[in-house]
Structure formats: structure tokens, C-alpha cells
Design a protein around this motif. Structure first.
Motif, PDB file in Angstrom:
ATOM      1  N   LEU A   1       0.827  -1.205   0.000  1.00  0.00           N
ATOM      2  CA  LEU A   1       0.000   0.000   0.000  1.00  0.00           C
ATOM      3  C   LEU A   1       0.862   1.255   0.000  1.00  0.00           C
ATOM      4  N   ILE A   2       1.915   1.274   0.795  1.00  0.00           N
ATOM      5  CA  ILE A   2       2.774   2.451   0.883  1.00  0.00           C
ATOM      6  C   ILE A   2       3.413   2.750  -0.471  1.00  0.00           C
ATOM      7  N   ILE A   3       3.858   1.713  -1.159  1.00  0.00           N
ATOM      8  CA  ILE A   3       4.477   1.912  -2.476  1.00  0.00           C
ATOM      9  C   ILE A   3       3.468   2.485  -3.460  1.00  0.00           C
ATOM     10  N   ARG A   4       2.231   1.990  -3.421  1.00  0.00           N
ATOM     11  CA  ARG A   4       1.208   2.520  -4.330  1.00  0.00           C
ATOM     12  C   ARG A   4       0.870   3.974  -4.008  1.00  0.00           C
ATOM     13  N   LEU A   5       0.834   4.307  -2.726  1.00  0.00           N
ATOM     14  CA  LEU A   5       0.476   5.669  -2.346  1.00  0.00           C
ATOM     15  C   LEU A   5       1.560   6.672  -2.715  1.00  0.00           C
ATOM     16  N   PHE A   6       2.835   6.250  -2.760  1.00  0.00           N
ATOM     17  CA  PHE A   6       3.905   7.162  -3.151  1.00  0.00           C
ATOM     18  C   PHE A   6       3.752   7.617  -4.598  1.00  0.00           C
ATOM     19  N   ASN A   7       3.080   6.827  -5.407  1.00  0.00           N
ATOM     20  CA  ASN A   7       2.837   7.199  -6.798  1.00  0.00           C
ATOM     21  C   ASN A   7       1.519   7.940  -6.970  1.00  0.00           C
ATOM     22  N   SER A   8       0.867   8.274  -5.860  1.00  0.00           N
ATOM     23  CA  SER A   8      -0.401   8.975  -5.933  1.00  0.00           C
ATOM     24  C   SER A   8      -0.184  10.440  -6.305  1.00  0.00           C
ATOM     25  N   PRO A   9      -1.048  11.014  -7.135  1.00  0.00           N
ATOM     26  CA  PRO A   9      -0.914  12.437  -7.475  1.00  0.00           C
ATOM     27  C   PRO A   9      -1.421  13.365  -6.376  1.00  0.00           C
ATOM     28  N   ASP A  10      -2.035  12.813  -5.341  1.00  0.00           N
ATOM     29  CA  ASP A  10      -2.581  13.619  -4.254  1.00  0.00           C
ATOM     30  C   ASP A  10      -1.426  14.194  -3.432  1.00  0.00           C
ATOM     31  N   ARG A  11      -1.246  15.521  -3.478  1.00  0.00           N
ATOM     32  CA  ARG A  11      -0.134  16.149  -2.775  1.00  0.00           C
ATOM     33  C   ARG A  11      -0.268  16.007  -1.264  1.00  0.00           C
ATOM     34  N   ALA A  12      -1.491  16.108  -0.745  1.00  0.00           N
ATOM     35  CA  ALA A  12      -1.687  15.967   0.704  1.00  0.00           C
ATOM     36  C   ALA A  12      -1.248  14.582   1.169  1.00  0.00           C
ATOM     37  N   MET A  13      -1.536  13.562   0.377  1.00  0.00           N
ATOM     38  CA  MET A  13      -1.126  12.210   0.732  1.00  0.00           C
ATOM     39  C   MET A  13       0.390  12.069   0.677  1.00  0.00           C
TER      40      MET A  13
ATOM     41  N   THR B   1      10.315  13.079  -7.943  1.00  0.00           N
ATOM     42  CA  THR B   1       9.442  14.097  -8.538  1.00  0.00           C
ATOM     43  C   THR B   1       9.161  15.236  -7.575  1.00  0.00           C
ATOM     44  N   GLY B   2       9.348  14.995  -6.282  1.00  0.00           N
ATOM     45  CA  GLY B   2       9.105  16.046  -5.300  1.00  0.00           C
ATOM     46  C   GLY B   2      10.151  17.134  -5.311  1.00  0.00           C
ATOM     47  N   PHE B   3      11.376  16.851  -5.788  1.00  0.00           N
ATOM     48  CA  PHE B   3      12.415  17.881  -5.830  1.00  0.00           C
ATOM     49  C   PHE B   3      12.080  18.989  -6.819  1.00  0.00           C
ATOM     50  N   THR B   4      11.312  18.673  -7.834  1.00  0.00           N
ATOM     51  CA  THR B   4      10.980  19.668  -8.864  1.00  0.00           C
ATOM     52  C   THR B   4       9.487  19.985  -8.895  1.00  0.00           C
ATOM     53  N   ASP B   5       8.766  19.621  -7.868  1.00  0.00           N
ATOM     54  CA  ASP B   5       7.330  19.883  -7.826  1.00  0.00           C
ATOM     55  C   ASP B   5       7.088  21.390  -7.753  1.00  0.00           C
ATOM     56  N   THR B   6       5.980  21.802  -8.312  1.00  0.00           N
ATOM     57  CA  THR B   6       5.663  23.235  -8.304  1.00  0.00           C
ATOM     58  C   THR B   6       5.224  23.734  -6.942  1.00  0.00           C
ATOM     59  N   ALA B   7       4.801  22.831  -6.058  1.00  0.00           N
ATOM     60  CA  ALA B   7       4.369  23.228  -4.717  1.00  0.00           C
ATOM     61  C   ALA B   7       5.578  23.283  -3.790  1.00  0.00           C
ATOM     62  N   PRO B   8       5.862  24.434  -3.159  1.00  0.00           N
ATOM     63  CA  PRO B   8       7.042  24.520  -2.284  1.00  0.00           C
ATOM     64  C   PRO B   8       7.007  23.539  -1.122  1.00  0.00           C
ATOM     65  N   ILE B   9       5.826  23.243  -0.589  1.00  0.00           N
ATOM     66  CA  ILE B   9       5.745  22.336   0.550  1.00  0.00           C
ATOM     67  C   ILE B   9       6.224  20.937   0.172  1.00  0.00           C
ATOM     68  N   ILE B  10       5.968  20.521  -1.072  1.00  0.00           N
ATOM     69  CA  ILE B  10       6.424  19.210  -1.531  1.00  0.00           C
ATOM     70  C   ILE B  10       7.946  19.197  -1.649  1.00  0.00           C
ATOM     71  N   ARG B  11       8.515  20.265  -2.202  1.00  0.00           N
ATOM     72  CA  ARG B  11       9.971  20.323  -2.347  1.00  0.00           C
ATOM     73  C   ARG B  11      10.650  20.325  -0.986  1.00  0.00           C
ATOM     74  N   GLU B  12      10.090  21.102  -0.062  1.00  0.00           N
ATOM     75  CA  GLU B  12      10.714  21.182   1.258  1.00  0.00           C
ATOM     76  C   GLU B  12      10.641  19.847   1.997  1.00  0.00           C
ATOM     77  N   GLN B  13       9.479  19.186   1.978  1.00  0.00           N
ATOM     78  CA  GLN B  13       9.334  17.907   2.666  1.00  0.00           C
ATOM     79  C   GLN B  13      10.191  16.837   2.007  1.00  0.00           C
ATOM     80  N   THR B  14      10.381  16.930   0.697  1.00  0.00           N
ATOM     81  CA  THR B  14      11.227  15.947   0.024  1.00  0.00           C
ATOM     82  C   THR B  14      12.674  16.093   0.458  1.00  0.00           C
ATOM     83  N   VAL B  15      13.144  17.348   0.591  1.00  0.00           N
ATOM     84  CA  VAL B  15      14.515  17.566   1.068  1.00  0.00           C
ATOM     85  C   VAL B  15      14.675  17.022   2.487  1.00  0.00           C
ATOM     86  N   LYS B  16      13.703  17.261   3.346  1.00  0.00           N
ATOM     87  CA  LYS B  16      13.782  16.754   4.710  1.00  0.00           C
ATOM     88  C   LYS B  16      13.777  15.227   4.740  1.00  0.00           C
ATOM     89  N   ALA B  17      13.011  14.621   3.828  1.00  0.00           N
ATOM     90  CA  ALA B  17      12.896  13.161   3.812  1.00  0.00           C
ATOM     91  C   ALA B  17      14.192  12.482   3.388  1.00  0.00           C
TER      92      ALA B  17
END
Length: 796
Positions: free
Chosen positions: A356-368, A398-414
Motif C-alpha cells: 500500500l505504501i508503495i502505491r500511495l507514493f505514486n499517488s498524485p494527491d499532494r496531501a497524501m 518528482t518532489g524535488f521539482t514539484d511546483t508546490a514549495p511544501i512538496i519540495r521542502e518535505q522531500t529535502v527533509k525526507a
């Protein structure tokens, strides 16, 4: 004879046609049944086997057959689930789901109050169904009749005397007293008038009394006789009034099981608990609206850590998984899943939650995706490394180049969470290139977090590229207009001091840190002071290990005196001019052998080879002609410095390593276009002037100085060796602009500076040479000021 019967029964149980493999025996108190653990042969799933020996307990055979029949007939979530019933001449086998006697948990006192209430609610609801819907009486409600399933739910068994009150010859009337310990658990009216007395009283009265004894045993660990029921002891205070009505001696005044449930479900009642609410709402979680789902999750979060783990794994978790993947549960439901998953073993987590976790990582839902990145530290150790490198990391990039800053920031932290699972190829290739982009992000917080990330993963980087990447990254961050980015760079440099070489600390890092000592912000200055102290201590320790000098040993005193040329000026003169001339002549002597005449026996000029001074700038060769030389000036040829060798890189990784290095650049980059977000804040817009073809660094013009001195003294003759000669000097097109200075050929370059010689040129030839060398449209190089008052600094 009994031995033969037992042997036959054992052979039947071990035959290939028997559906289960019998395991260990389970002791669960006085009963007509022998309980065993078992395993189904078809799928190896665990189960239990209730065995009744007909020949050993022939008088109780009607009870065993009644139990088998009723268990097959009554289907309810609160009743033990029967898989199969096998009866032959010797035994009756009841194969059920995997269960555990409740008495085991009660005697160990391993159940919390919340769990006991939840279990009593399940048993009461089941008795309500038997009494009201099935119009039957259980007749043997006690602790030995209750079991717990694999999910931790309380299941009701013990159907030996369960009877329908519509039957006139119900088995309970004739065999109710045949059960083990029947008198200890019998209600007062049965003790006084036998089981036939229940016909005159409400249908659910006998089971209500049995439910009261079960409440007492569950909270107090058992009881010896009915006399002890009068003292509630550990029963919760809000349940005591209803409990007393369950064990009332008058059967007509007792609460039945249904009424007991209603009392507990009232506002503030003893059955109003989060665990019971979750049990009721879990099955319909996918059908709830957003408000109802949020209420359900709040109740789930309010549970303490002593909730029944097995129930949540077997019952709640499947519903949550369906809701988050198909029912629109979203991040809030995933948080509840992780709360349950933390209590799983690694194998359970990998098998049930990993896909399930692997499938959710490919989800387009940014909140997820943000929720997944937030929870990554909790689950990364339970995910196999091959899944991290092959499935999760590609989805994360894909999170490093996402247009949403919150995604880029959380990806760097991850990155800090997954770095231990990533391969060296990914770390030194893809990861560094992505971090080079986030280090140039328009969001200052992302740039700062990238610097912090690099500082923490520094020891995971490859040795060949680590120093260059970190110095370039931290050097740029020190020029960041965001104060916390500069502070983070200094802290990262302090934390990674051990990964740099001693030469890098002295020549590359310390000069950059020193600029921050006068930063506009105090927190940066304070951090810079700490960093400088750390690096200075490191450099001093290294310097203490170096030899006192690297020069070769000097020759004898006599030979040195003979070889030394005559000095100019008084060596004892302490005036400024005397010191300067002494230094001039000293350097002249030290430069002996470094210049060679361009004239040969045949008159052909020889190119002077170029030396590379320590400063890294090349010094042009000088062609000095003799007094009789009339050859045309020749342009000096500069020898190219040897290319520095780099660390060997594997062929398949060479292109990746080069791309990674190019992405970071060097610490010497001007950085004008680095911080895109802060370009508007820059005030320095001066265009740098092109450097001159040759810069003498502001060296003193002794020829001009001496000429001025001689003119002021009415043309007094100069000392021997400094007088002008008429020697024709070849010109070099090194500095095409500005007036040329005349220097005696006898002085050469050693008298001024061995590293930067003063070029003797003809004043009239300079403009012509400049026209030849400077192309049309090329900006005119800046002429250094020869009268600069700071020229003396070059002597330091």
C-alpha cells in the motif's frame, strides 16, 4: 478395551482424511470437552479442535450433541465460528476458528479496564440476540464459556444446555445440573427450585445472573461462591448499580442482557468508550462522510497504548486500508494506519502495509504525499532496501521539482530518512544533482534545509566528490541573503570539519568564513566566530607538524661570499630608502640564474621558459638583448601548467560524476545569478572591468624614482650599476596601454620582484604594439596606478 477405543480414535484423527492436524492440548477449566490447537491441512491456517470422548462420558453425550447442533445453527459475530463438525462412534469433533480461553487473560490480569468493558459489551450483545431474537436461554454463562479470537474479540461458547423456550422438552430442564460446577453458577431460583423454575420467570433472568457473575470474574479475577458477589470490589463505580441489578435475588427485578446494554449506552454510561464506538463504526468506515470519518479518527487517536492490538490488526486495519485507498480517507486515515502499524512485527508490516505504501507514493494527491514524507522516518526501517531504491526513491524524486514549495521542502527533509537505504550510485549521482537544484531554490527555507541536509549526510557522500561539493555548497550559502541560510552554512561547516583536508581548511574554508565575521547579523557573526576558532585550532595543529623550512641547505660561508654580487647601498643604513634598496639588491642576488639572454652565438633568440609562482599566476618570460643585439622583439611563449590529476572514477560513473560536479560549480563562482529569489535585493550592479594582459601588481618603479631623485639633485651621477645605458632593449607586447617605463638592462627583474619583473619597453613602441595586440572592439584594459600608495603591501 478402553485402550483399543482410544487407539482407534487416535488413528482416525491421524488419518489422511481427517481435515486438521491436532496439536497441543489447551487447559481451560472444568468442561466436557478437551480443547486442542490444530492446523487445517488444506491451507495450514490455525484453528482449534473441541473433542468429546463418547465412551468416557456417555452420560453427557446429549450435552455434546446439543452444543454441536446449536453452534452450527446460531450464526452471530459474538459466537464462536464453527468450521466443521465430525461425529463417529467414538468421538465428536468440533473444528472452530483459533480461540484462546478468556480465563487465561483474566488470571494473568493482562486486560485493561477499557478492553474488559469492550468484551462485556460483546457478550451482552450476543446474549441479547439469544434471548430476544432466538427466544432461547444459554444457561451456562461463565468465564469458561467465553473465548477470545485471534482479533481479541470475546466469543461466546458453551452451548451444551442452550435451549429454546418454545420447546417443552428443552434439554436445560433435564441436563442443566449435569454441567461441571453447575451449583456454583446457578441463580438462586434454580438452586431452590431446579431448572424447571425458570419457566415461571422472565426468559432472560438466568442468563442475566450468569452475566453478573462474568462481570465480577472479569474485573476481580474469579470468584469462589455466590456469597462473594455482594462485594463489587474492582468493578467500575459507574457500572456497580447495573451490576447489582443483574445479580438481584428476585429474577423479576433483574436487568436482562438487552437492558444492561441500554444502560451502558446512555450518555455517560459505562459502555460509552472510544473502543466500543470504533468497533461499531469500523465496518461502515468507507460509507461515512468526511465529518463522520473525522469523528471516528478522533476517537481512534484518543485511545491509549493498551488497546487490543490484535483486534485493530485483524478488524480495524483492513477497513482503514480500504478507506485510504478507495474510500477517500486521505492523510488522516493513513495516520491511524501508522499508529496500528507501529505495533506490528517487521514481517507483518512488510506484507500488509508495504504494498500500500508503495502505491500511495505514486499517488498524485499532494496531501497524501506530504503525509507519506512526514511518516517516512517511522516506516523506512521496515521497508526492504530493494523497494526503497527501486520503487520509493523514483517516486520521491518528482518532489524535488514539484511546483508546490511544501512538496519540495518535505522531500529535502525526507532525504535524511532514506539516505541509509540508498545506494552509493544514487547518492553521488541523482541525489546531489537534485540537491544542487534545491540549493538554488527561490524559497529561502528550502535553500536553508538543503544546507542542513548536506551537513547531515556529508559522511554518506563519496570521498572523491565530497570535499568539492560541500565547499561549493556551503560557500554559496554563506553569500545567501537569508540570514538563517548563512547561519546554517556555518553550523554545517563546524559539524563537518573532519571531512576536509588540512590544506582545504586553511586555503579554501577559512578565508570564506572570515568574511562572515563582519556579517550584518549578530547570530551569523557569533556562529562565524565559533567556526573560525574550530578551523584555526585544526590548522594550528597541522602547522605544528610541518618542518621549519622547505629550502635546501645553504652553501659554505666562503663560497657564498665569493658568489654574492656587490651590494648597492649602505647595509647599516636604517632609513626607509636604505632598507628598500637593500631589499632590492638582495632580491637581485636571489634571482641569479633565473634569467637567460635571448641572444645565442648565431644571434637567434631563445624562448625563455615560464615559471609558475605560488600565487597561481604565470610570469611572462623576458627576452633581454645584449648591447650589440639588433634583432626584432619576439613575443614570449608561455608554457602551460600541467593539468592536475583527479581521482580515478569508474568508466560507467564518469559522466555522472562530471555532471554532478558541474551542477555544484566551485566556491569561487561570483554567485550573481545563484539566488534567483533575491536578485532584486542586490545593489551592486557594477560591471567588472576586463583584466589587463599583464598586471605588475603595483610594483615600485625604481627607474622612475631614481630618475626623479637624480633630477632633483642637479643631475648628480648615479652609483655604479644604476646609470643609464644606451643598450637597445627588445620590447614585449605585454602591457599595450599606458606609458612604458625605462629600466636599466643591468638591473633586470630580480632587483624589484623575482615573481613579477618590470618589463623594459620603448616609449615610442608601446602605442604601435598596442594597436597590433588589441582587436577592434575590445575594451581597453585598466592601467594600474603606478603611484598607488599601497604598493608597499606587496613586500609583506
Amino acid at each position: 478395551m478402553d485402550f483399543l477405543k482410544s487407539a482407534v480414535a487416535s488413528a482416525i484423527a491421524k488419518s489422511s482424511s481427517f481435515p486438521v492436524t491436532i496439536g497441543d492440548r489447551i487447559d481451560f477449566g472444568d468442561s466436557i470437552w478437551i480443547l486442542h490447537n490444530a492446523t487445517k491441512k488444506d491451507d495450514n491456517s490455525p484453528c482449534c479442535l473441541f473433542n468429546f470422548d463418547i465412551h468416557a462420558n456417555k452420560a453427557l453425550l446429549p450435552l455434546a450433541r446439543n452444543a454441536a447442533r446449536k453452534l452450527r445453527t446460531i450464526r452471530h459475530p459474538g459466537v464462536i465460528r464453527v468450521i466443521d463438525v465430525i461425529e463417529n462412534d467414538t468421538n465428536i469433533y468440533i473444528i472452530t476458528e483459533k480461540v484462546t480461553p478468556l480465563a487465561w487473560h483474566i488470571r494473568r490480569k493482562s486486560l485493561s479496564e477499557e478492553t474488559i468493558k469492550w468484551g462485556l459489551y460483546s457478550v451482552s450483545s450476543t446474549l441479547k440476540f439469544i434471548n430476544n431474537d432466538a427466544s432461547s436461554v444459554h444457561g451456562a454463562v461463565r468465564i469458561t464459556s467465553v473465548f477470545t479470537s485471534e482479533s481479541g474479540e470475546w466469543k461466546l461458547g458453551g452451548f451444551e444446555v442452550l435451549s429454546s423456550m418454545n420447546d417443552d422438552d428443552a434439554i436445560i430442564y433435564n441436563y442443566g445440573s449435569s454441567l461441571p460446577n453447575s451449583n456454583a453458577y446457578a441463580p438462586p431460583e434454580v438452586v431452590n427450585g431446579g431448572w424447571s423454575a425458570i419457566k415461571k420467570n422472565p426468559l432472560g433472568a438466568p442468563d442475566a445472573y450468569g452475566l453478573g457473575t462474568l462481570v465480577y470474574e472479569a474485573f476481580n479475577g474469579g470468584f469462589m461462591s455466590s456469597d462473594s458477589l455482594a462485594q463489587p470490589k474492582s468493578i467500575p463505580a459507574n457500572m456497580v448499580p447495573s451490576y447489582r441489578r443483574l445479580i438481584n435475588a428476585n429474577p423479576k427485578l433483574r436487568l436482562n442482557a438487552g437492558q444492561f446494554v441500554e444502560q451502558g449506552k446512555k450518555v455517560g454510561g459505562f459502555f460509552e468508550t472510544p473502543l466500543i464506538h470504533i468497533t461499531e463504526g469500523a465496518e461502515s468506515l468507507g460509507l461515512k462522510n468526511e465529518e463522520e470519518r473525522n469523528e471516528f479518527l478522533r476517537e481512534l487517536d484518543s485511545l491509549t497504548d493498551d488497546f487490543p492490538e490484535d483486534f485493530f490488526k485483524m478488524k480495524i486495519l483492513p477497513e482503514l486500508l480500504k478507506s485510504v485507498e478507495f474510500g477517500g480517507g486521505g492523510p488522516s486515515v493513513f495516520g491511524a494506519i501508522m499508529k496500528i502499524g507501529l505495533k506490528m512485527s517487521d514481517d507483518e508490516f512488510e506484507s500488509r502495509l508495504g504494498p500500500l505504501i508503495i502505491r500511495l507514493f505514486n499517488s498524485p494527491d499532494r496531501a497524501m504525499r506530504v503525509c507519506l514524507l512526514d511518516n517516512l522516518p517511522l516506516m523506512i526501517d521496515r521497508i526492504p532496501q530493494k523497494d526503497v531504491n527501486g520503487k520509493i526513491w523514483p517516486a520521491m524524486t518528482t518532489g524535488f521539482t514539484d511546483t508546490a514549495p511544501i512538496i519540495r521542502e518535505q522531500t529535502v527533509k525526507a532525504v535524511l530518512s532514506v539516505i541509509s537505504k540508498l545506494s552509493d550510485r544514487i547518492i553521488n549521482g541523482e541525489l546531489l544533482r537534485f540537491l544542487a537544484k534545491t540549493a538554488n531554490d527561490d524559497q529561502p527555507g528550502i535553500r536553508t534545509n538543503t544546507t542542513i541536509c548536506l551537513g547531515k549526510i556529508a559522511r554518506n557522500l563519496g570521498v572523491g566528490s565530497r570535499s568539492k561539493v560541500l565547499i561549493a555548497a556551503f560557500g554559496r550559502s554563506l553569500r545567501d541573503p537569508f540570514v538563517h541560510a548563512r547561519s546554517a552554512a556555518l553550523m554545517a561547516l563546524s559539524a563537518t570539519i573532519d571531512v576536509f583536508s588540512d590544506d582545504d581548511c586553511a586555503t579554501k574554508i577559512l578565508p570564506v568564513i572570515c568574511v562572515s565575521l563582519v556579517d550584518r547579523e549578530r547570530i551569523v557573526r557569533d556562529q562565524a566566530t565559533k567556526a573560525v576558532e574550530s578551523y584555526l585550532a585544526r590548522v594550528r595543529k597541522y602547522a605544528s607538524t610541518l618542518p621549519e623550512t622547505a629550502l635546501p641547505p645553504e652553501q659554505g660561508q666562503g663560497a657564498a661570499t665569493a658568489a654574492s654580487p656587490a651590494r648597492i647601498g649602505n647595509q647599516s643604513d636604517t632609513s626607509w630608502a636604505g632598507w628598500a634598496i637593500s631589499s632590492f639588491t638582495n632580491k637581485m642576488a636571489g634571482a641569479r640564474g633565473e634569467m637567460a639572454s635571448t641572444a645565442t652565438a648565431n644571434g637567434a633568440p631563445l624562448a625563455q621558459t615560464q615559471s609558475m609562482p605560488a600565487s597561481g599566476r604565470s610570469t611572462p618570460a623576458i627576452n633581454v638583448s645584449s648591447d650589440k643585439a639588433t634583432t626584432a622583439p619576439s613575443r614570449p611563449r608561455v608554457s602551460q601548467p600541467a593539468k592536475s590529476s583527479t581521482q580515478a572514477i569508474e568508466p560507467e560513473d564518469a559522466w555522472e560524476e562530471e555532471d554532478t560536479m558541474d551542477a555544484w560549480g566551485t566556491m569561487d563562482d561570483d554567485g550573481d545569478n545563484f539566488f534567483d529569489a533575491s536578485s532584486s535585493q542586490r545593489t551592486n550592479t557594477t560591471t567588472p572591468e576586463p583584466a589587463a594582459a599583464f598586471d605588475d601588481g603595483g610594483e615600485p618603479d625604481f627607474a622612475g624614482w631614481l630618475a626623479a631623485q637624480s633630477k632633483s639633485k642637479s643631475q648628480k651621477p648615479l652609483p655604479k650599476g644604476l646609470s643609464k645605458t644606451n643598450t637597445t632593449v627588445s620590447t614585449l607586447n605585454v602591457r599595450p596601454t599606458g606609458p612604458a617605463r625605462s629600466v636599466s638592462a643591468g638591473v633586470g627583474t630580480a632587483g624589484i620582484n623575482a615573481k613579477r619583473p618590470v618589463i623594459a619597453t620603448a616609449r615610442s613602441a608601446a602605442p604601435i604594439a598596442a594597436k597590433k595586440e588589441i582587436k577592434k572592439g575590445t575594451p581597453k584594459p585598466k592601467e594600474p596606478d603606478i603611484n598607488d600608495d599601497d604598493w608597499g603591501e606587496a613586500w609583506d
